[in-house]
Design an enzyme around this catalytic site. Structure first.
Site, short mmCIF file in Angstrom:
data_model
loop_
_atom_site.label_atom_id
_atom_site.label_comp_id
_atom_site.label_asym_id
_atom_site.label_seq_id
_atom_site.Cartn_x
_atom_site.Cartn_y
_atom_site.Cartn_z
N GLY A 182 0.85 -1.19 0.00
CA GLY A 182 0.00 0.00 0.00
C GLY A 182 0.87 1.23 0.00
N GLY A 183 0.26 2.40 0.15
CA GLY A 183 1.02 3.63 0.13
C GLY A 183 1.90 3.81 1.36
N MET A 184 1.55 3.14 2.46
CA MET A 184 2.29 3.34 3.71
C MET A 184 3.17 2.16 4.08
SD MET A 184 -0.80 5.01 5.98
CE MET A 184 0.20 5.03 7.47
N LYS A 211 4.43 -6.27 8.59
CA LYS A 211 4.03 -5.05 7.89
C LYS A 211 5.17 -4.03 8.05
CE LYS A 211 0.45 -1.48 8.04
NZ LYS A 211 -0.80 -1.04 8.72
N ASP A 224 -10.78 3.67 10.90
CA ASP A 224 -10.62 3.39 9.47
C ASP A 224 -11.29 2.07 9.12
OD1 ASP A 224 -9.83 4.04 6.91
OD2 ASP A 224 -7.84 3.14 7.11
#
Length: 431
Positions: free
Chosen positions: A23-25, A43, A141
């Site tokens: 993902g973006g992060m 992660k 979220d």
């Protein structure tokens, strides 16, 4: 992060196997925990984010909070660690339970779910959120991308932007976290984090799983702001065979007023009841019935107080065990009856300020005494400003009193302080 390759060893413990997502992060790796001999998910934060000490601190604190959650519908957090390369590059990562299954987001690309499946999935998400809220954590979220459908049920993922109830709900630059289409309206105003924002996102998730679309499409914060200003309320989900109670619950979750939304605990109970109406009621459903009984009793007490019968209130509070015989006292002939208009000790306060101070005092005393859980006290304080608007105060008082009853059923408020809070709320001026 870009230099990581299969076979790399992080923190002398986690051997990377292959990449399973990005993902973006962050990038997610399948890895082997060589200490405990198990496969996990690692992660790894992007290099840019990992280089920021403030961001690393935030992720570590949130991983620590999420690690407290032990629930069948929450992906377990095992560890957080950082390594520093010889060139000074920091690698920061969170170690999670490795799940097998399909992301709800991917599943929805084929269209909405059959309504029984949609309701079951959202019931499991609601139960996960209720567990987080009991620990004082707000997810912030809840989206299809953060729900994994596994063989043993739905799992809520990524507490990466979770925070504590009552904490500021924006970053240091005043920006809002989250995915616009799932963000509750009050979050755009910087309202401190509260469980009701997760209930709103749950409503969006339920709507989308039932219909295949979100109730208020928005890709950016500007689009969300414009949609909210248009004040076009979404129509209830129209799905063949869907119980009306589910459509009604969905709209309650999507209410603009946070006080009007059900708690995740209540939403889970009602969703479970909708998919298993002939099965024995689950234990989680009991607070709903209990809440209704409590609301009826407290409403009756408020009515008695309005007519000045303080002795009857004392009987409800301090009287004998139910079933015991109570002698009915007879007033002496010479004692005149009190006028029906005489106000009781908990009568309407002389001013709004006095009423707010009285309620804030009860919350503070209950928290100090351990009779009101810390996160619940913060949640109640966050809701007090809503009582200042005279035109909607009566409705908000009713909703807040019901919310107190629900929190009491959940064990977050003792019975004695639930009664004190209700009496304080009964004393608010409604005009």
């Amino acid at each position: 992060m870009s230099t990581l390759t299969p076979g790399a060893l992080l923190a002398r413990r986690y051997r990377l196997i292959d990449r399973v997502g990005a993902g973006g992060m962050s990038v997610i790796w399948r890895a082997r925990d060589e200490v405990l001999d198990r496969t996990v998910a690692v992660k790894v934060l992007s290099a840019a984010l990992a280089a920021d000490a403030r961001f690393r601190d935030m992720v570590r604190d949130e991983a620590r909070a999420a690690a407290q959650l032990v629930h069948p519908n929450v992906a377990t957090v095992h560890d957080y660690a950082e390594t520093v390369a010889p060139d000074g590059t920091v690698t920061a990562f969170v170690v999670l339970e490795l799940l097998t299954g399909e992301e709800l987001e991917s599943r929805l690309t084929a269209g909405p779910l059959p309504w029984p499946e949609a309701v079951r999935v959202c019931a499991e998400v609601a139960e996960a959120l209720a567990a987080a809220h009991r620990l004082g954590i707000v997810h912030r979220d809840v989206t299809p991308a953060n729900v994994m459908l596994t063989p043993i049920g739905a799992k809520v993922l990524d507490f990466g932007i979770a925070t504590r109830i009552g904490a500021p709900d924006e970053d240091a630059e005043g920006e809002t976290f989250g995915t616009p289409a799932y963000v509750a309206p009050e979050r755009l105003d910087g309202t401190p984090a509260q469980p009701a924002t997760d209930s709103y996102a749950l409503g969006v998730l339920l709507y989308e799983t039932l219909t295949g679309r979100v109730p208020m499409p928005a890709e950016t914060w500007d689009e969300l702001t414009r949609a909210l200003k248009a004040e076009r309320a979404p129509t209830p989900p129209d799905v063949p065979g869907l119980p009306p109670s589910v459509a009604e619950l969905c709209m309650r979750c999507l209410a603009r007023d946070p006080l009007a939304r059900p708690t995740a605990h209540v939403a889970a109970a009602e969703l479970r009841a909708a998919v298993a109406p002939t099965e024995p009621a689950p234990l989680v459903a009991e607070p709903v019935a209990s809440r209704r009984r409590t609301v009826l009793v407290t409403a009756a007490i408020a009515a008695v107080l309005a007519f000045g019968a303080a002795t009857l209130v004392a009987l409800f509070r301090d009287g004998p065990h139910p079933g015991a015989t109570v002698a009915q006292p007879t007033a002496p002939p010479s004692t005149p009856a009190a006028p029906a208009s005489t106000p009781s000790a908990a009568a309407v306060a002389t001013s709004l300020g006095e009423a707010l101070r009285r309620l804030e005092g009860v919350i503070a005393e209950g928290q100090q005494a351990g009779d009101i859980r810390h996160d619940t006290a913060l949640d109640l304080r966050n809701l007090l400003p809503a009582l200042r608007a005279a035109d909607t105060r009566a409705d908000r008082l009713t909703l807040l009193r019901e919310k107190v009853a629900v929190r009491a059923d959940e064990g977050a408020i003792s019975g004695a302080y639930a009664e004190r809070l209700d009496l304080a709320l009964a004393g608010f001026p409604t005009g």
